[in-house]
Design a protein around this motif. Structure first.
Motif, PDB file in Angstrom:
ATOM      1  N   TRP A  55      -0.565   8.903   4.320  1.00  0.00           N
ATOM      2  CA  TRP A  55      -0.589   7.429   4.358  1.00  0.00           C
ATOM      3  C   TRP A  55       0.367   6.913   5.435  1.00  0.00           C
ATOM      4  CZ3 TRP A  55       2.666   3.310   4.175  1.00  0.00           C
ATOM      5  CH2 TRP A  55       2.038   2.049   4.167  1.00  0.00           C
ATOM      6  N   TYR A  86       0.148  11.820  -1.290  1.00  0.00           N
ATOM      7  CA  TYR A  86      -0.388  10.979  -0.207  1.00  0.00           C
ATOM      8  C   TYR A  86       0.707  10.395   0.683  1.00  0.00           C
ATOM      9  CZ  TYR A  86      -4.732  10.986  -2.969  1.00  0.00           C
ATOM     10  OH  TYR A  86      -5.855  11.356  -3.656  1.00  0.00           O
ATOM     11  N   GLN A 125       2.611   4.698  -0.070  1.00  0.00           N
ATOM     12  CA  GLN A 125       2.462   5.782  -1.031  1.00  0.00           C
ATOM     13  C   GLN A 125       3.779   6.553  -1.108  1.00  0.00           C
ATOM     14  OE1 GLN A 125      -0.872   6.428  -2.678  1.00  0.00           O
ATOM     15  NE2 GLN A 125      -0.657   4.273  -2.091  1.00  0.00           N
ATOM     16  N   PRO A 136      -7.715   8.367  -2.393  1.00  0.00           N
ATOM     17  CA  PRO A 136      -8.008   7.712  -3.681  1.00  0.00           C
ATOM     18  C   PRO A 136      -9.290   6.875  -3.670  1.00  0.00           C
ATOM     19  CG  PRO A 136      -6.053   6.760  -2.640  1.00  0.00           C
ATOM     20  CD  PRO A 136      -6.423   7.960  -1.841  1.00  0.00           C
ATOM     21  N   GLN A 172       0.804  -1.226   0.000  1.00  0.00           N
ATOM     22  CA  GLN A 172       0.000   0.000   0.000  1.00  0.00           C
ATOM     23  C   GLN A 172       0.827   1.262   0.000  1.00  0.00           C
ATOM     24  OE1 GLN A 172      -3.287   1.042   2.902  1.00  0.00           O
ATOM     25  NE2 GLN A 172      -3.213  -1.149   3.245  1.00  0.00           N
ATOM     26  N   ASP A 182      -3.037   9.797  -8.254  1.00  0.00           N
ATOM     27  CA  ASP A 182      -4.026   8.859  -7.728  1.00  0.00           C
ATOM     28  C   ASP A 182      -3.331   7.981  -6.677  1.00  0.00           C
ATOM     29  OD1 ASP A 182      -5.804   9.859  -9.632  1.00  0.00           O
ATOM     30  OD2 ASP A 182      -5.059   8.460 -11.151  1.00  0.00           O
ATOM     31  N   PHE A 183      -3.964   6.857  -6.295  1.00  0.00           N
ATOM     32  CA  PHE A 183      -3.288   5.870  -5.453  1.00  0.00           C
ATOM     33  C   PHE A 183      -1.954   5.572  -6.115  1.00  0.00           C
ATOM     34  CE2 PHE A 183      -2.010   1.737  -3.993  1.00  0.00           C
ATOM     35  CZ  PHE A 183      -2.484   1.645  -2.693  1.00  0.00           C
ATOM     36  N   ASP A 191     -10.615   4.200  -6.360  1.00  0.00           N
ATOM     37  CA  ASP A 191      -9.312   3.541  -6.311  1.00  0.00           C
ATOM     38  C   ASP A 191      -9.156   2.792  -4.974  1.00  0.00           C
ATOM     39  OD1 ASP A 191      -6.756   2.865  -7.224  1.00  0.00           O
ATOM     40  OD2 ASP A 191      -6.367   4.908  -7.948  1.00  0.00           O
ATOM     41  N   ARG A 192      -7.986   2.200  -4.745  1.00  0.00           N
ATOM     42  CA  ARG A 192      -7.761   1.458  -3.497  1.00  0.00           C
ATOM     43  C   ARG A 192      -7.911   2.359  -2.289  1.00  0.00           C
ATOM     44  NH1 ARG A 192      -2.464  -2.356  -3.085  1.00  0.00           N
ATOM     45  NH2 ARG A 192      -3.325  -2.694  -0.992  1.00  0.00           N
ATOM     46  N   PHE A 245      -7.070   3.334   1.828  1.00  0.00           N
ATOM     47  CA  PHE A 245      -6.016   3.226   2.834  1.00  0.00           C
ATOM     48  C   PHE A 245      -6.619   2.463   4.005  1.00  0.00           C
ATOM     49  CE2 PHE A 245      -4.246   7.633   1.394  1.00  0.00           C
ATOM     50  CZ  PHE A 245      -3.773   7.063   0.216  1.00  0.00           C
ATOM     51  N   HIS A 266       1.872   3.774  -5.714  1.00  0.00           N
ATOM     52  CA  HIS A 266       2.796   2.929  -4.961  1.00  0.00           C
ATOM     53  C   HIS A 266       4.259   3.209  -5.334  1.00  0.00           C
ATOM     54  CE1 HIS A 266       3.780  -0.349  -2.386  1.00  0.00           C
ATOM     55  NE2 HIS A 266       4.109  -1.194  -3.318  1.00  0.00           N
TER      56      HIS A 266
END
Ligand SMILES: [Cu+2]
Length: 510
Positions: free
Chosen positions: A100, A96, A91, A286, A89, A207-208, A291-292, A294, A210
């Motif tokens: 996050w 973010y 970020q 997100p 997850q 966006d989300f 989106d995914r 948190f 990684h």
């Protein structure tokens, strides 16, 4: 609401005389005794950040190839649904990054506090921070992390073998320079500009995300540099340290003390009056756009879903930082912009009243070097060709600094790719040091089947001071900038770092 105080890990000499560290070690030990598929385990938490267990890693950095200590499990895996919901997850290179990681620390702290209380430890226990830019010896890792045994003779859960330090010799400390907290002087969380949004203090709008692309200022320095310096490489260059790689980093207990310090710097930045984004896209995270989400495991197997607006102020979380009110008072009364204007010959009174409107700034390409560069151990040199019209526009703003905010300049290494994160590039422009950038996240950002098709990282340095100095020396009239890039660590045979393009940008402030 504040109830808990996160304190300096160097209190009581950073040894196990510091009760925060002693109980941290014991709590980590409890979490490490749990299985990989247990959401309350140390291993599951590390995998929430990033992991090389469920993929097809054949060799290091696959978790099965990590030399103990600690002995890292690679089974049993959680169910595919749980894995998809929680793992990988973190970020990075995004706006973010800060919220996050704040939620992540809160969740880990809850887990540890519960474990510590179950052992008879203090109910007020809180996660300590490592302020590597503090006074005296604080640039060294607190000694409790390098002891093999706890005071009672048990193995020390804070000890990690694959932690090599900036000189690869097992001496763990943070070098300053290049590490600094100059990021606190940037008053924009995410820069806005029609063509190239600047990453700002907190990272670019995404966006989300990684990882991959551009880091915000705080993420770039100190965050990325500290990761790579602490992790380092094995003396024989066979592997790199856990902290040097986002898919390994959260296995090392020092990770959370580093991130606690990053979180503290965010709190300091806010306490000095700087503001976080106010757009819904940031506040709601997100998940609001499909989106995914948190999400963190809380003790007793409950899921905590959170958004940036749940954690974006100290008034919304249950802890504060030791010394925060002191740090909230900037030691400098003059802003970086005011200092710059005085260097450029604007008198102090005028400089004090001039505040460039960075909200409305726009960015323009000033020069490029377009061929792919391969960086070897000896470094690489490139001539960046400047567009004379754009350069003259910038020169005019420098010459008339008393009337308008002069342009700023940025150098960007674009589409940087490679296979090893544990390295740092030192960049020089016309012989002057422009700073250092760590390659934290490089490997994954370069994978062709990765999230962003292997486009790599883009690494940015503010070279305004260098251009100012060249201008004052009347040396900013050539058509070329001489850029030299020197890696800190040697590059082994078969290994490669490549830079797709070098871009130099001017940004106007009004
Ligand atoms: Cu980190």
């Amino acid at each position: 609401m504040t109830g808990y105080t996160r304190a300096n890990a160097w209190n009581s000499g950073g040894t196990f005389n510091n009760q925060d560290l002693l109980w941290y070690a014991k709590g980590v030990g409890v979490m490490q005794s749990r299985t990989l598929d247990d959401p309350n385990s140390w291993w599951f938490f590390a995998a929430i950040h990033g992991e090389y267990v469920s993929g097809k890693e054949t060799g290091y950095p696959g978790w099965a190839y990590i030399p103990p200590a600690p002995s890292v499990p690679t089974s049993p895996l959680p169910s595919p649904d749980v894995l998809k919901q929680y793992w990988n997850q973190c970020q990075h290179q995004t706006w973010y990054f800060l919220p996050w990681h704040r939620g992540y620390l809160i969740a880990l702290e809850l887990q540890l506090r519960e474990a510590i209380v179950s052992l008879g430890g203090p109910e007020t226990w809180s996660l300590p921070f490592w302020n590597y830019l503090g006074p005296d010896n604080e640039y060294h890792i607190p000694p409790a992390f390098t002891e093999k045994k706890l005071p009672d003779g048990d193995d020390n859960p804070l000890f990690v073998d694959a932690r090599f330090g900036p000189k690869n010799d097992g001496n763990i400390y943070v070098l300053s320079p290049p590490v600094n907290q100059d990021c606190l002087g940037n008053d924009i969380y995410t820069g806005s500009s029609p063509n190239t949004p600047r990453p700002g203090f907190g990272g670019p709008e995404t966006d989300f995300w990684h990882g991959g692309g551009r880091s915000g200022n705080l993420e770039s320095n100190p965050h990325n540099l500290v990761h790579v310096e602490v992790g380092g490489n094995a003396p024989d260059n066979s592997i790199w340290g856990l902290m040097s790689d986002p898919g390994l980093a959260a296995l090392d207990p020092i990770f959370y003390l580093h991130h606690c310090n990053i979180d503290r710097l965010w709190a300091v930045w806010n306490a000095r009056g700087n503001e976080n984004p106010t757009s819904d896209k940031w506040l709601k995270g997100p998940a609001a756009t499909g989106d995914r989400e948190f999400v963190m495991p809380k003790p007793q197997a409950t899921a905590w879903v959170f958004t940036p607006q749940d954690v974006d102020a100290m008034s919304k979380v249950d802890y504060t930082y030791e010394g925060l009110s002191t740090d909230a008072r900037a030691s400098d009364t003059m802003s970086p912009v005011q200092k710059r204007l005085i260097r450029l010959g604007v008198n102090q009174v005028e400089a004090a009243t001039m505040a460039p409107d960075t909200e409305k700034s726009s960015t323009e390409l000033l020069g490029t070097h377009d061929q792919t560069l391969k960086v070897g151990s000896a470094g690489v040199r490139a001539a960046v060709k400047l567009n004379s019209t754009v350069k003259n526009t910038m020169l005019e703003t420098l010459a008339s600094a008393a009337k308008q905010a002069p342009d700023r300049a940025y150098l960007q290494l674009e589409n940087v790719r490679g296979t090893r994160d544990a390295n740092t590039l030192d960049v020089y422009v016309n012989g002057k040091s422009a700073g250092s950038i760590a390659l934290f996240g490089l490997r994954r950002a370069s994978l062709k089947d990765g999230e962003h098709g292997g486009s790599g990282l883009s690494l940015e340095l503010d070279i305004t001071d260098i251009i100012d100095a060249l201008h004052l020396e009347q040396a900013f009239d050539a058509d070329l900038l001489d850029v030299r890039i020197q890696p800190d660590q040697s590059i082994s045979d078969g290994e490669e770092i490549s830079i797709g393009r070098i871009g130099v940008y001017r940004e106007n402030g009004s």
